[in-house]
Motif scaffolding. Structure first.
Motif, mmCIF file in Angstrom:
data_model
loop_
_atom_site.group_PDB
_atom_site.id
_atom_site.type_symbol
_atom_site.label_atom_id
_atom_site.label_comp_id
_atom_site.label_asym_id
_atom_site.label_seq_id
_atom_site.Cartn_x
_atom_site.Cartn_y
_atom_site.Cartn_z
ATOM 1 N N ASP A 35 16.848 8.124 79.456
ATOM 2 C CA ASP A 35 17.192 9.426 80.004
ATOM 3 C C ASP A 35 17.487 9.284 81.491
ATOM 4 O OD1 ASP A 35 17.007 12.060 81.173
ATOM 5 O OD2 ASP A 35 16.049 12.717 79.314
ATOM 6 N N SER A 89 27.163 17.211 79.538
ATOM 7 C CA SER A 89 26.216 16.216 80.023
ATOM 8 C C SER A 89 25.302 16.815 81.105
ATOM 9 C CB SER A 89 26.969 14.999 80.575
ATOM 10 O OG SER A 89 26.088 13.997 81.000
ATOM 11 N N ARG A 113 19.811 16.164 71.409
ATOM 12 C CA ARG A 113 20.281 16.004 72.782
ATOM 13 C C ARG A 113 19.461 15.025 73.604
ATOM 14 N NH1 ARG A 113 24.646 16.396 71.580
ATOM 15 N NH2 ARG A 113 25.278 16.479 73.755
ATOM 16 N N THR A 114 18.569 14.265 72.978
ATOM 17 C CA THR A 114 17.911 13.165 73.679
ATOM 18 C C THR A 114 18.885 11.991 73.763
ATOM 19 O OG1 THR A 114 16.949 12.366 71.608
ATOM 20 C CG2 THR A 114 15.599 13.851 72.966
ATOM 21 N N TYR A 143 24.148 10.838 72.930
ATOM 22 C CA TYR A 143 23.037 11.734 72.603
ATOM 23 C C TYR A 143 22.760 11.792 71.108
ATOM 24 C CZ TYR A 143 24.043 13.333 77.338
ATOM 25 O OH TYR A 143 24.277 13.383 78.687
ATOM 26 N N ASN A 186 22.752 19.089 79.513
ATOM 27 C CA ASN A 186 21.646 18.329 78.929
ATOM 28 C C ASN A 186 20.648 17.897 80.005
ATOM 29 O OD1 ASN A 186 22.576 18.424 76.284
ATOM 30 N ND2 ASN A 186 23.806 16.576 76.504
#
Length: 521
Positions: free
Chosen positions: A53, A120, A179-180, A175, A123
């Motif tokens: 992340d 992006s 959405r991780t 992703y 997120n």
């Protein structure tokens, strides 16, 4: 050991003992030789990768030039185009529009569009406690090929926030459905080929990069925890670029054949975080006494091998707009320290440890070895406070133990290095660290309404004269109240093999600038 200006030799004994305890041979835990052959640039450093992340990957993928942010910054902190070729703000200062660099593609071949960038960035907003997650953003949209960021209120440092590594733009395929982040697909001159968390990353030059092609095709990064091991790897030719060299090893390595030492002063300060909500440390007189007990010049000379790094105030000289010549410098004054402690009701007990109402003055100090100078400085702080009758238990553990202690209230003292250029504008870091609630790497149990108001005014935007006055006010409050105690400023060093040319250190630590390195002819 008697602490004071004549005690430099004693400090040197402390550093020697700690380094022996922390050292180990090549191949010890964390010391595996990086993979690769003669055409692979081998980079070794102390930093481990614990998450893909962007908000939690410690800038690995911007440093390795894999991912880009909308806004970039040069070594002085001046903003420049990144993925965004230009930007503008509305008259009410609440709407920012970013025009994208044309014809840019992600490493998987998909085109960079305003929609993919907006997705992006949306997120990344999910990670609170980050500069981007905490920015007053109301909406992020794509409109006519541009990215628009609508704010709840004026926020002058927004472009600087969009240069933070936590806002790096990733391709949609990066992703999972929730959405991780499952893989890092960026737009930089290098793409990821292999990751072995937490210790190894390999990248290769990206064929679709539209900028200047890197001279070096492949790069291998290896995390090596022990500073002594990293130094031995640099000396023996097992690494081409070695980051995180401690001062003692630096002096030895610079005499080795086939290597060169590169150094740069960083906008970073080594700080002693104080729990100002503590039953003892909440007394300003006690914090002032702890500060006055520290012979910063002796510590910087003996432990950092650099007397100019003695921190006489919060902001280092490298932050020219924030460093203030007008504030009274923090000075070593053991007599004043003892007087302040006596005023606070502390008196020596039978064994020399201070007592008050039957309570002994015993506290713990947490630090970590990721930056090799921290444990030795912690030992020097322990020795300095012992001379006043304060017993300090030094605990060298994981860096996560300081924010954990902040959250559960158990932290008393913590020693760490704070980078004020994680966002190119230090104001963003200060807003987070010294707001009403404090922060993991900022104040604990302390807030100041005047400071909060001044920082808020600076964030709203103001003219140059008012901004300069505000920065001076911020520096003065931190110098008087000491929610954290400055110990030393910071000079970063790297050992570079003669196999390569062109390596430089970025003062902001945003990038390792590896795309500018060339093989020696």
């Amino acid at each position: 050991m008697v602490w004071g200006r004549p005690a430099v030799a004693g400090v040197a004994m402390v550093v020697s003992a700690v380094l022996v305890a922390c050292s180990g041979p090549p191949g010890a835990a964390g010391g595996r030789q990086p993979r690769g052959g003669p055409n692979v640039l081998r980079v070794v450093g102390p930093f481990e990768l614990h998450s893909l992340d962007p908000a939690r990957s410690d800038g690995f993928f911007t440093r390795l030039r894999v991912a880009e942010t909308l806004v970039d910054a040069d070594g002085r902190g001046d903003l420049r185009p990144g993925l965004a070729a230009a930007w503008r703000v509305s008259d009410d200062q609440r709407a920012w529009t970013f025009s994208l660099r044309p014809d840019t593609v992600f490493h998987d071949g998909t085109k960079v569009t305003a929609e993919t960038v907006a997705a992006s960035l949306t997120n990344a907003r999910g990670e609170r406690g980050t500069p981007w997650g905490d920015a007053p953003v109301a909406a992020i949209t794509a409109n006519a090929g541009e990215v628009q960021v609508q704010l709840d209120r004026p926020y002058a440092p927004l472009p600087a926030v969009l240069a933070h590594a936590g806002t790096q733009v990733l391709a949609p395929a990066s992703y999972n459905s929730d959405r991780t982040v499952k893989k890092v697909i960026g737009t930089g001159p290098y793409r990821v080929e292999r990751i072995e968390q937490p210790s190894a990353i390999e990248v290769v030059a990206f064929e679709g990069w539209a900028g200047k092609k890197p001279d070096i095709e492949r790069i291998s990064y290896q995390a090596v925890g022990r500073a002594e091991t990293r130094a031995l790897m640099a000396e023996s030719g097992q690494a081409d670029v070695t980051l995180g060299i401690d001062p003692v090893s630096r002096q030895r390595v610079q005499r080795a054949a086939g290597v060169e030492i590169k150094s740069v002063t960083l906008p970073r300060t080594i700080l002693l975080k104080v729990n100002a909500g503590h039953r003892v440390l909440g007394d300003l007189r006690v914090r002032q006494a702890v500060s006055a007990a520290l012979d910063r010049k002796a510590m910087a000379t003996a432990l950092l091998r650099d007397p100019e790094m003695a921190a006489t105030q919060f902001f280092p000289p490298s932050l020219s707009e924030w460093h203030q010549d007008s504030v009274p410098p923090l000075a070593h004054d053991p007599s004043q320290a003892r007087e302040l402690l006596a005023q606070a009701g502390w008196a020596p007990g039978p064994d020399g440890v201070l007592t008050r109402n039957g309570q002994r003055f015993e506290i713990s100090l947490r630090t970590f070895p990721d930056r090799p100078e921290l444990p030795v400085l912690a030992t020097a702080v322990q020795a300095a406070l012992k001379e006043l009758g304060i017993r300090v238990n030094v605990q060298v553990g994981n860096s996560s133990e300081i924010p954990a202690g902040h959250k559960d209230g158990t932290l008393e003292l913590g020693l760490y290095a704070r980078n004020f250029a994680l966002v190119p504008d230090p104001l963003v870091t200060l807003l987070n660290d010294y707001g009403p609630r404090g922060a993991d790497w900022g104040a604990m149990g302390w807030s100041n309404a005047e400071l909060a108001r001044t920082l808020s005014d600076l964030a709203d935007g103001t003219d140059a004269a008012a901004a300069a006055a505000g920065r001076q006010q911020v520096s003065g409050i931190l110098q008087r109240e000491l929610p954290v105690i400055p110990v030393a400023w910071y000079r970063q060093s790297a050992v570079v093999s003669d196999r390569v040319n062109g390596f430089t250190l970025d003062p902001l630590e945003r990038s390792w600038l590896i795309d500018e390195v060339r093989w020696s002819s």
